[in-house]
Structures are given as structure tokens and as C-alpha cells.
Design a protein around this motif. Sequence first.
Motif, PDB file in Angstrom:
ATOM      1  N   PRO A  72       0.846  -1.207   0.000  1.00  0.00           N
ATOM      2  CA  PRO A  72       0.000   0.000   0.000  1.00  0.00           C
ATOM      3  C   PRO A  72       0.873   1.246   0.000  1.00  0.00           C
ATOM      4  CG  PRO A  72      -0.318  -1.322   2.016  1.00  0.00           C
ATOM      5  CD  PRO A  72       0.856  -1.882   1.304  1.00  0.00           C
ATOM      6  N   GLY A  74       0.637   5.639   0.237  1.00  0.00           N
ATOM      7  CA  GLY A  74      -0.110   6.886   0.368  1.00  0.00           C
ATOM      8  C   GLY A  74       0.509   7.931  -0.558  1.00  0.00           C
ATOM      9  N   GLY A  76       3.778   8.685  -0.457  1.00  0.00           N
ATOM     10  CA  GLY A  76       5.183   8.342  -0.734  1.00  0.00           C
ATOM     11  C   GLY A  76       6.184   9.295  -0.112  1.00  0.00           C
ATOM     12  N   THR A  77       5.857   9.880   1.053  1.00  0.00           N
ATOM     13  CA  THR A  77       6.822  10.777   1.726  1.00  0.00           C
ATOM     14  C   THR A  77       7.525  10.102   2.903  1.00  0.00           C
ATOM     15  OG1 THR A  77       5.275  11.697   3.347  1.00  0.00           O
ATOM     16  CG2 THR A  77       5.354  12.785   1.187  1.00  0.00           C
ATOM     17  N   GLY A  78       7.261   8.822   3.115  1.00  0.00           N
ATOM     18  CA  GLY A  78       7.837   8.112   4.270  1.00  0.00           C
ATOM     19  C   GLY A  78       9.359   8.192   4.261  1.00  0.00           C
ATOM     20  N   SER A 138       5.768  17.322   6.814  1.00  0.00           N
ATOM     21  CA  SER A 138       5.358  16.969   5.445  1.00  0.00           C
ATOM     22  C   SER A 138       3.871  17.214   5.221  1.00  0.00           C
ATOM     23  CB  SER A 138       5.644  15.486   5.215  1.00  0.00           C
ATOM     24  OG  SER A 138       4.969  14.707   6.209  1.00  0.00           O
TER      25      SER A 138
HETATM   26  C1  FAD Z   1      10.191  16.776   4.217  1.00  0.00           C
HETATM   27  C2  FAD Z   1       9.582  15.700   5.098  1.00  0.00           C
HETATM   28  C3  FAD Z   1       9.247  16.014   6.401  1.00  0.00           C
HETATM   29  C4  FAD Z   1       8.692  15.033   7.232  1.00  0.00           C
HETATM   30  N1  FAD Z   1       8.339  15.386   8.498  1.00  0.00           N
HETATM   31  C5  FAD Z   1       7.743  14.479   9.291  1.00  0.00           C
HETATM   32  C6  FAD Z   1       7.304  14.843  10.618  1.00  0.00           C
HETATM   33  O1  FAD Z   1       7.467  15.984  11.060  1.00  0.00           O
HETATM   34  N2  FAD Z   1       6.718  13.898  11.367  1.00  0.00           N
HETATM   35  C7  FAD Z   1       6.523  12.626  10.900  1.00  0.00           C
HETATM   36  O2  FAD Z   1       5.941  11.808  11.629  1.00  0.00           O
HETATM   37  N3  FAD Z   1       6.927  12.259   9.675  1.00  0.00           N
HETATM   38  C8  FAD Z   1       7.517  13.146   8.856  1.00  0.00           C
HETATM   39  N4  FAD Z   1       7.917  12.776   7.597  1.00  0.00           N
HETATM   40  C9  FAD Z   1       7.742  11.386   7.159  1.00  0.00           C
HETATM   41  C10 FAD Z   1       6.426  11.110   6.389  1.00  0.00           C
HETATM   42  O3  FAD Z   1       5.890  12.285   5.822  1.00  0.00           O
HETATM   43  C11 FAD Z   1       5.384  10.463   7.307  1.00  0.00           C
HETATM   44  O4  FAD Z   1       5.825   9.177   7.709  1.00  0.00           O
HETATM   45  C12 FAD Z   1       3.998  10.329   6.671  1.00  0.00           C
HETATM   46  O5  FAD Z   1       3.105   9.871   7.659  1.00  0.00           O
HETATM   47  C13 FAD Z   1       3.966   9.369   5.490  1.00  0.00           C
HETATM   48  O6  FAD Z   1       2.738   9.545   4.809  1.00  0.00           O
HETATM   49  P1  FAD Z   1       2.596   9.148   3.277  1.00  0.00           P
HETATM   50  O7  FAD Z   1       1.191   9.355   2.888  1.00  0.00           O
HETATM   51  O8  FAD Z   1       3.595   9.826   2.456  1.00  0.00           O
HETATM   52  O9  FAD Z   1       2.906   7.587   3.370  1.00  0.00           O
HETATM   53  P2  FAD Z   1       3.799   6.595   2.438  1.00  0.00           P
HETATM   54  O10 FAD Z   1       5.194   7.099   2.416  1.00  0.00           O
HETATM   55  O11 FAD Z   1       3.101   6.485   1.129  1.00  0.00           O
HETATM   56  O12 FAD Z   1       3.665   5.292   3.225  1.00  0.00           O
HETATM   57  C14 FAD Z   1       4.219   5.166   4.523  1.00  0.00           C
HETATM   58  C15 FAD Z   1       3.839   3.790   5.086  1.00  0.00           C
HETATM   59  O13 FAD Z   1       2.446   3.727   5.301  1.00  0.00           O
HETATM   60  C16 FAD Z   1       1.866   2.658   4.563  1.00  0.00           C
HETATM   61  N5  FAD Z   1       0.575   3.151   4.069  1.00  0.00           N
HETATM   62  C17 FAD Z   1       0.338   4.297   3.392  1.00  0.00           C
HETATM   63  N6  FAD Z   1      -0.994   4.422   3.179  1.00  0.00           N
HETATM   64  C18 FAD Z   1      -1.577   3.338   3.724  1.00  0.00           C
HETATM   65  C19 FAD Z   1      -2.922   2.878   3.830  1.00  0.00           C
HETATM   66  N7  FAD Z   1      -3.937   3.580   3.339  1.00  0.00           N
HETATM   67  N8  FAD Z   1      -3.163   1.703   4.457  1.00  0.00           N
HETATM   68  C20 FAD Z   1      -2.149   0.982   4.988  1.00  0.00           C
HETATM   69  N9  FAD Z   1      -0.864   1.365   4.916  1.00  0.00           N
HETATM   70  C21 FAD Z   1      -0.586   2.527   4.298  1.00  0.00           C
HETATM   71  C22 FAD Z   1       2.868   2.318   3.466  1.00  0.00           C
HETATM   72  O14 FAD Z   1       2.769   0.953   3.099  1.00  0.00           O
HETATM   73  C23 FAD Z   1       4.172   2.628   4.163  1.00  0.00           C
HETATM   74  O15 FAD Z   1       4.590   1.543   4.947  1.00  0.00           O
HETATM   75  C24 FAD Z   1       8.486  13.720   6.749  1.00  0.00           C
HETATM   76  C25 FAD Z   1       8.829  13.409   5.427  1.00  0.00           C
HETATM   77  C26 FAD Z   1       9.374  14.384   4.609  1.00  0.00           C
HETATM   78  C27 FAD Z   1       9.730  14.008   3.195  1.00  0.00           C
END
Ligand code: FAD
Length: 468
Positions: A72, A74, A76-78, A138
Amino acid sequence: MRQPVTEAFVEALRRLVAPDRVTTGAEALDTYSVDGLAREGHRPDVVVWPDGVDEVAAVARLCDQHLVPLVPRGAGTGYTGGAVPLFGGVVLALERLNRILEIDRSNLLAVVEPNVINGDLQQAVERVGLFYPPDPASLAKSALGGNVAENAGGPRAFKYGTTKRYVLGLEAVLPTGDVITTGGRTVKNVVGYDLTSLLVGSEGTLAIITKIVLRLLPKPLATATLRATFASVSAAAEAVSAVIDRGVEPATLELVDRDSLDAAQAYLGERLAPAGTEALLLIDVDGFASSIDEQASRVDDACRAAGAVEVLRALDAETREALWRVRRELSPALRTIAPLKLNHDVVVPKGRVPELFDLIHDLRQRSGLRIPSFGHAGDGNIHVNVMADPADADQVRRAHEVEQALFRRVIALGGVISGEHGIGFTKIPFVGLQLSPIEIALMRRIKQAFDPRGILNPGKMFPERPAH
Ligand SMILES: Cc1cc2nc3c(=O)[nH]c(=O)nc-3n(C[C@H](O)[C@H](O)[C@H](O)COP(=O)(O)OP(=O)(O)OC[C@H]3O[C@@H](n4cnc5c(N)ncnc54)[C@H](O)[C@@H]3O)c2cc1C
């Protein structure tokens, strides 16, 4: 045993969802091979964009039947490679599940699909006088499903807690294609095991979240920002305790060390704090307008008593933004120091933050590397960035030594190796430092109960069994 993706499997996917929402095109495979970590790419075999829970369930069922890995994704900022498909297979790109379904003012909740962007929900609820506190840096890009899957935090976690405090209920698809709902719309619920909490932070390894019921708060009516600069990190860390001792619970309490400040100043080409600043604190207080002056003056007193060189208070939104600028620009600024950033988000009990900074100082001295460190001092969660040049093998070796020493000593301080970013695959080598074999075995049995055939996001959270 995992099976490869065949032409027939891709055709079956096309029949389940619209053909133009399934691709094996090289450009899409590249895009979906990395996340915010952008370090190691692993291509999926196919990317699918489902349109609703029924299609998510159908794709999961098909992958389960054919033993094809399903990842899965979301926004893609993980930061730990959680959405990176280590073993090929299907990336389930949830972009189309992006609607705010409901904002319920009387029950203080919102119902959203997983790919609503965090900042979009914040704006939507604030327009009607409500507040969704979790604010990862993010927030303009990351999706709420990803926030739930990672239990994301942010500066406001000090006062308001992390994502888990706001998840009342979920709809989720099991890898077998069965759809479950957990929790609900009530704040209290003790019926059975708390599956909602189990899914929060499960990094896409147990189920695919397709709907989220989020708790909201009334929007604070006023905010003030203060910035205090210090001639030593230990004085700044002391000020954190002094603020709390004065009975104030700031919304944010962020610390930026000199290495980070230098990077931001070099990146922006301007001075952001007085010369000699070794650390600065950014502190927001919020609440009723009538309480703001009292809170701000207590924070000011506490910082000065701890030795602050200068304390500024922003009286308008523009100055507030200017004070916060240093913190917001840190992410791109650090990239200018060195191309390799081992980005860690360790946590220690808040009283031990001064010892954590002593440790970082020691690691800097011993390794000769730059280790800009900043973050949520209020809750003991500090982003420690070990910078190195990937072309210099000796620097890379030293960076990995720092990483090992950091984790071991953080655990010795009573802390944990990740407070926000999760384990993904990049931190798997360190999980055994934190969790006992019995605890890992128990977690594996939970994984097995949700995902008996091991298709969902394989290779994440803990090492795979040798049999795989
Ligand atoms: C510039 C920057 C700053 C950041 N700052 C922070 C911060 O301050 N605090 C923080 O906690 N994080 C931060 N992060 C990390 C990141 O943004 C977080 O972890 C965010 O929660 C990831 O969300 P996403 O939608 O991009 O998930 P993704 O990167 O797409 O996925 C993350 C994980 O969640 C799973 N996933 C995604 N969607 C689902 C779904 N619907 N069901 C089940 N599993 C799912 C994926 O399989 C993966 O394992 C930052 C990242 C960047 C690039």
C-alpha cells in the motif's frame, strides 16, 4: 513462497479495475520505486490505482490467491522506505481515495478516505472553527492514511499528541480481501481488543486502510510565538524544563542546534540568529486570547532564567512566520551539507534531552562528521542527521558507526530508536536492539493472524523468516 507477476495476472488486474488504472510502464514503476527517503529504488512489477474499497479488496484477494506481494502507498513521503516494494509485485497507489467524506461539528469528528492530504484536512476543518492537531513537517504532501500507518507526529505533538490520539475508527481491507471496521465514532470503546490502535503505526503490514474516522478539537482562538537563543545547548535544554516547571504547556517546543542553524543560514544566505547562538528554541503557546500574554510571559521568564541571550516574541503572523523560517528550511538546507543523510528520529524521556545532546556532541567529536540535530525537544524526540559523502567509503563507515552508537546509547538512556518515522526496512537491523526475541516473535504471530500468506508489504518492520 512468493510468486512472480505474470502477464495473466496483470490481465486479471485489468479486469478487476479499469485497464487504464493498471500499468507496467517504466516511468510509473520508477516513480513508485522510492519514497521520501529517495535512497534505494526497488521497482514494483505493476502499479494499480483502485477506486474505492471494493476494488482494494478485489486486488488484495487476487494478490493473496497468487502469492504476489502487495504494497500500500499513500503520498510516498515516508522516511524509512515503508512504501518501497522490496520484492516487486503490486504497488497499490491510493491516490484516488482522496475525499473528505464528512466534517461533523457536533460530534467533533471527520470521516476521510486515506489519501486526503493532511494540510487539506487542516484547512477544511479550520474553516468551520475546528482543529486537527497532528502536523508532520510533510503536512502539505503526506496523506492521512500514511500518517495513520506511521503514527505520524509533528511539532504540536508536545501538547496535542501524535496521530494515534485522533483515530477513533477505521475501515480496512485485510490481505485476504475481507473488509473490517474497527472502533467507530465514539471517544470511548472497550469492546474487544483495540484493533484501531494496533493498525495505527502498522506501516501497511497488517491491512490496507480505506476510511478513517478522526477526532477533532475546537480551534484554539489565539497563538503566540517566542524564539529564545542560547549560548549552549544545555542551557536551551534546561529552558525546556523551566518552561514546563512554570506550568505552561506550549503547543510546540522545538530546538535547533548550531550545526542545523549554520546549514539553514548558509542555504538561505542570511543570518537567522545572533552570532554565538549555539541553540535556539521556538515556542508556540495557544489557547484563549485572555491566557496568551500570561503564558508568553511565563515562557519568557523561564528562558531568561535558564540563560537565554535573547527572547523575541512575534506579535503578528508575518513575524511569526519569519521566526519559524529557520525550522521550515532545515530539510532542504541539510541536503547542501552532504548528499548522504542518515536521518534518525530518536526519543528519550524529556528530562534526558541534555544527555542526548552531550551524546551527539561526543559522536561528532569522535567521528569528525557533521551531525545537525533539531526537533521536538518538548517530547524528547530529536532528529539526529548523520551527514556523509557517499563517495567517501571511510566517511560512510564512520556514519554507520555513529548510527549504531547512537541507537545503543539512546536505548541506555531509556529511549527508543524511532518516535515518528517508523521502521520500514531501513531500521530493521536495529529493531533487535530495542525489542526482545519474545516480543518480536509475538509481533510476527500478530502479522501471521492478519496476513497468513505473508503478501502484505513483505520485508518491513522486522526481518523476514529465513524460510521466505
Ligand atoms: C520533508 C519531510 C518532512 C517530514 N516530516 C515528518 C514529521 O514531522 N513527522 C513525521 O511523523 N513524519 C515526517 N515525515 C515522514 C512522512 O511524511 C510520514 O511518515 C507520513 O506519515 C507518510 O505519509 P505518506 O502518505 O507519504 O505515506 P507513504 O510514504 O506512502 O507510506 C508510509 C507507510 O504507510 C503505509 N501506508 C500508506 N498508506 C496506507 C494505507 N492507506 N493503508 C495501509 N498502509 C498505508 C505504506 O505501506 C508505508 O509503509 C516527513 C517526510 C518528509 C519528506
